[in-house]
Scaffold this motif. Structure first.
Motif: not given
Length: 82
Positions: A54-82
């Protein structure tokens, strides 16, 4: 009424019916009145590649633990470089 999402391969492109996102946080009588939704599971690579294509330049990608099991990935955050 079955509120659980089906267990399938992480790489499945199958579309399935399930309850609305975050419905589990509502009381049972409200939850039962919510309509089902159509879903498709996407892989992390499909999501990241779509962001890049889509033309975005990624500046950061973070994975966060699942709410029900902190040993597996649950959500993530992608940040675009400005």
């Amino acid at each position: 009424m079955n509120f659980e999402q089906p267990t399938m391969s992480c790489f499945s492109k199958e579309i399935f019916e399930g309850e609305m996102a975050h419905a589990r946080f509502f009381e049972e009588n409200v939850r039962e009145q919510m309509p089902e939704c159509s879903y498709r599971k996407y892989t992390i690579s499909e999501i990241i590649n779509s962001v890049i294509n889509s033309g975005f330049t990624l500046s950061r990608f973070d994975e966060h633990p699942a709410w029900t099991n902190e040993k597996i990935p649950g959500e993530f955050t992608i940040t675009e470089m400005k």
